[in-house]
Design a protein around this motif. Structure first.
Motif, PDB file in Angstrom:
ATOM      1  N   TYR A   1      19.841 -26.559  26.788  1.00  0.00           N
ATOM      2  CA  TYR A   1      19.170 -26.092  25.572  1.00  0.00           C
ATOM      3  C   TYR A   1      19.969 -24.949  24.947  1.00  0.00           C
ATOM      4  CZ  TYR A   1      15.309 -24.839  22.488  1.00  0.00           C
ATOM      5  OH  TYR A   1      14.541 -24.589  21.377  1.00  0.00           O
ATOM      6  N   HIS A   2      20.484 -25.142  23.757  1.00  0.00           N
ATOM      7  CA  HIS A   2      21.218 -24.078  23.038  1.00  0.00           C
ATOM      8  C   HIS A   2      22.382 -23.523  23.845  1.00  0.00           C
ATOM      9  CE1 HIS A   2      17.885 -22.857  19.937  1.00  0.00           C
ATOM     10  NE2 HIS A   2      18.343 -24.070  19.764  1.00  0.00           N
ATOM     11  N   GLY A   3      23.064 -24.389  24.564  1.00  0.00           N
ATOM     12  CA  GLY A   3      24.189 -23.912  25.351  1.00  0.00           C
ATOM     13  C   GLY A   3      24.473 -24.864  26.494  1.00  0.00           C
ATOM     14  N   VAL A   4      25.237 -24.389  27.461  1.00  0.00           N
ATOM     15  CA  VAL A   4      25.639 -25.219  28.587  1.00  0.00           C
ATOM     16  C   VAL A   4      24.448 -25.548  29.485  1.00  0.00           C
ATOM     17  CG1 VAL A   4      27.027 -25.233  30.696  1.00  0.00           C
ATOM     18  CG2 VAL A   4      28.007 -24.342  28.575  1.00  0.00           C
ATOM     19  N   SER A   5      23.524 -24.613  29.592  1.00  0.00           N
ATOM     20  CA  SER A   5      22.467 -24.726  30.607  1.00  0.00           C
ATOM     21  C   SER A   5      21.067 -24.905  30.036  1.00  0.00           C
ATOM     22  CB  SER A   5      22.500 -23.479  31.500  1.00  0.00           C
ATOM     23  OG  SER A   5      23.514 -23.607  32.483  1.00  0.00           O
ATOM     24  N   ALA A   6      20.106 -24.972  30.946  1.00  0.00           N
ATOM     25  CA  ALA A   6      18.701 -25.215  30.617  1.00  0.00           C
ATOM     26  C   ALA A   6      18.075 -24.040  29.867  1.00  0.00           C
ATOM     27  CB  ALA A   6      17.925 -25.474  31.907  1.00  0.00           C
ATOM     28  N   ASP A   7      16.915 -24.289  29.292  1.00  0.00           N
ATOM     29  CA  ASP A   7      16.106 -23.249  28.662  1.00  0.00           C
ATOM     30  C   ASP A   7      15.797 -22.154  29.682  1.00  0.00           C
ATOM     31  OD1 ASP A   7      14.031 -21.972  27.012  1.00  0.00           O
ATOM     32  OD2 ASP A   7      12.617 -22.999  28.334  1.00  0.00           O
TER      33      ASP A   7
ATOM     34  N   ARG B   1      29.511 -28.884  36.087  1.00  0.00           N
ATOM     35  CA  ARG B   1      30.959 -28.788  35.987  1.00  0.00           C
ATOM     36  C   ARG B   1      31.464 -29.456  34.705  1.00  0.00           C
ATOM     37  NH1 ARG B   1      35.991 -30.071  39.818  1.00  0.00           N
ATOM     38  NH2 ARG B   1      37.360 -30.839  38.187  1.00  0.00           N
TER      39      ARG B   1
ATOM     40  N   HIS C   1      32.540 -27.125  27.472  1.00  0.00           N
ATOM     41  CA  HIS C   1      32.304 -25.851  26.782  1.00  0.00           C
ATOM     42  C   HIS C   1      33.642 -25.178  26.468  1.00  0.00           C
ATOM     43  CE1 HIS C   1      30.550 -21.870  25.939  1.00  0.00           C
ATOM     44  NE2 HIS C   1      31.423 -21.373  26.791  1.00  0.00           N
TER      45      HIS C   1
ATOM     46  N   ASP D   1      22.779 -28.069  37.199  1.00  0.00           N
ATOM     47  CA  ASP D   1      22.781 -26.766  36.525  1.00  0.00           C
ATOM     48  C   ASP D   1      23.085 -25.736  37.601  1.00  0.00           C
ATOM     49  OD1 ASP D   1      22.110 -24.464  34.814  1.00  0.00           O
ATOM     50  OD2 ASP D   1      21.003 -25.888  33.582  1.00  0.00           O
TER      51      ASP D   1
END
Lengths: 198, 198
Positions: free
Chosen positions: A77-83, A111, A117, A145
């Motif tokens: 969410y909004h990036g590499v990782s979760a909310d 990875r 990214h 994650d």
């Protein structure tokens, strides 16, 4: 007594948040479980934005305290990782000793997403660690994650279900969520409704 | 008995992770507190990457269980929000009833960073909610990150310290971290060493 499941995830941010959460709530009930979801309880007016934030935080923690289990939507969410709110909630439920499950609707692992990214500009350092162009280490432990999340889930006997949703259904595809429901129902000793009704 | 503080944050990913963690460890000791940090304990060889992830997860949870408090570095990491492992750990410590503090080295709040994520292409919907171009709601509750984090900290009497570090010192500037240490030491009834030694 039926198992109460806290439904954590970024659905609260969707344009049709209520409808999407209602879908998950209905699926949870169909699995023989009791859904508890952010947004279920009304929040009285607050004197400031910050106070509103505190009120929501308090209600969500209360719901988690009442729940026996969590299913965390860890889709990036909004990036590499979760909310991050969902990650907080997963940690909270791990610490409380609840049943913990999670899923992601993106199949690429931590990875792969981290390498993307950096646009592929990564290298292996002298100690054998994978790093991005800025020198930051990329976690490379075969997980979806950050390892605290998948480690916390799997070490407690839960499962992080990985599924690739269509790009326009990243936050609405419930395939992996339904697998989590089935696993939880099985763990709770419930038969699926389709069988129970037979 | 001296307060044990778990030092959570993305420092573990830095090229000079050990040195940066040692700096924070030394600062913690100087504040009269006992530091517990990821990486403090050696991890025996594991049969697979996944098993290594589990081993690190287990050790970090063990350190948190031993700690009386957490200071979480919530500086944005690879996206709009904080490192997800750190968020998990903050939730974990909130649930365990520990003393919880946090800081960020980016002064722009969650709303500002989210608006920047959308390049300013945001709008207010008919219900008055701020949304990005993709329709996703932007949290606008005067907080540094998702409300579960800052709400969890402040509702427990802790503080999330906001500081703007220089761009090249986002993950190494310890100004805000040191303020957290001082607040924790004060709460623990300790006098700063500079005074205690006088």
């Amino acid at each position: 007594m039926r198992l109460k499941v806290y439904l954590a995830g970024p659905e609260v941010f969707l344009p049709d948040a209520r409808a999407q959460q209602d879908r998950k709530i209905a699926l949870t009930r169909a699995a023989g479980l009791v859904p508890l979801a952010p947004g279920d309880l009304a929040i009285p007016p607050q004197p400031s934005k910050r106070a509103l934030g505190h009120a929501i935080s308090a209600i969500d923690e209360k719901l988690m305290d009442e729940a026996d289990a969590i299913i965390a939507n860890l889709t990036p969410y909004h990036g590499v990782s979760a909310d991050t709110g969902t990650c907080f909630e997963l940690g909270y439920m791990c610490a409380r000793g609840k049943l913990v499950y999670g899923y992601t609707n993106v199949a690429a692992d931590m990875r792969s997403r981290s390498v993307a990214h950096y646009g592929g500009d990564v290298h292996v350092d002298t100690a054998g660690r994978l790093r991005g162009a800025d020198g930051l280490m990329i976690e490379d432990v075969d997980m979806a994650d950050n390892l605290m999340m998948q480690g916390g889930i799997e070490r407690r006997g839960g499962k992080l279900v990985v599924h690739q949703a269509a790009p326009d259904a990243l936050y609405t595809d419930t395939t992996a969520f339904e697998i989590c429901l089935a696993l939880l129902a099985e763990r709770a000793g419930l038969r699926p409704r389709s069988l129970a009704a037979g």
